[in-house]
Design a protein around this motif. Structure first.
Motif, short mmCIF file in Angstrom:
data_model
loop_
_atom_site.label_atom_id
_atom_site.label_comp_id
_atom_site.label_asym_id
_atom_site.label_seq_id
_atom_site.Cartn_x
_atom_site.Cartn_y
_atom_site.Cartn_z
N TYR A 42 9.09 -3.65 -15.95
CA TYR A 42 8.50 -2.32 -16.05
C TYR A 42 7.29 -2.42 -16.95
N GLN A 43 6.12 -1.98 -16.44
CA GLN A 43 4.91 -1.98 -17.27
C GLN A 43 4.85 -0.65 -18.02
N ASP A 49 -1.73 -2.63 -10.32
CA ASP A 49 -1.22 -2.82 -8.96
C ASP A 49 -0.74 -4.23 -8.69
N TYR A 50 -1.24 -5.22 -9.41
CA TYR A 50 -0.90 -6.62 -9.14
C TYR A 50 0.21 -7.07 -10.07
N TYR A 68 3.24 -9.19 -5.93
CA TYR A 68 3.63 -7.94 -5.30
C TYR A 68 2.55 -6.92 -5.62
N ASN A 69 1.82 -6.48 -4.61
CA ASN A 69 0.80 -5.49 -4.86
C ASN A 69 0.67 -4.54 -3.67
N PHE A 70 0.41 -3.29 -3.98
CA PHE A 70 0.28 -2.25 -2.96
C PHE A 70 1.47 -2.27 -2.00
N ASN A 71 2.67 -2.41 -2.55
CA ASN A 71 3.92 -2.43 -1.78
C ASN A 71 3.99 -3.55 -0.76
N SER A 72 3.26 -4.63 -1.01
CA SER A 72 3.25 -5.76 -0.09
C SER A 72 3.53 -7.06 -0.85
N GLU A 89 8.21 1.90 -7.35
CA GLU A 89 7.16 2.71 -7.96
C GLU A 89 6.11 1.77 -8.53
N THR A 90 4.99 2.33 -8.96
CA THR A 90 3.90 1.51 -9.48
C THR A 90 4.33 0.73 -10.72
#
Length: 116
Positions: A42-43, A49-50, A68-72, A89-90
């Protein structure tokens, strides 16, 4: 006898960019082979995003599992199976690892504003 796998985790800030404070849990996991375990990051103060997962086996260097970025999710070579990256979540992201006999390792996560 049942062989257990022990994962060691570190709670520490990751210093990519502006000093990202990341909380990682659980601190330790011990699980028998043929099961799977989840670890989370958790940030605290950022919405980068990255996100990244790394593994370090004793006596070896840190190895990138994937990002893992932008849900990908994107896995590195050698980590395409047995490792699943996800996020709801972000701020929070998860790594699920299929436990194999005899692999004790440290798993670390990081986050960045830009891709590596």
């Amino acid at each position: 006898p049942t062989v257990s796998l022990l994962f060691f985790f570190l709670f520490s800030p990751a210093d990519f960019s502006d000093g990202v404070l990341i909380t990682q849990w659980p601190k330790y996991i011990s699980s028998p082979p043929e099961t799977s375990v989840e670890m989370h990051c958790y940030q605290n103060d950022t919405d980068y995003d990255y996100k990244y997962w790394y593994r370090q086996i004793r006596g070896e260097g840190l190895v990138l599992i994937g990002s893992y970025n932008f849900n990908s999710p994107s896995s590195e070579k050698g980590f395409e199976t047995g490792f699943t990256m996800s996020g709801t979540e972000t701020k929070k992201w998860t790594l699920t690892v299929d436990v194999k006999e005899g692999i004790d390792a440290v798993y670390l996560c990081a986050a960045s504003l830009h891709s590596e």
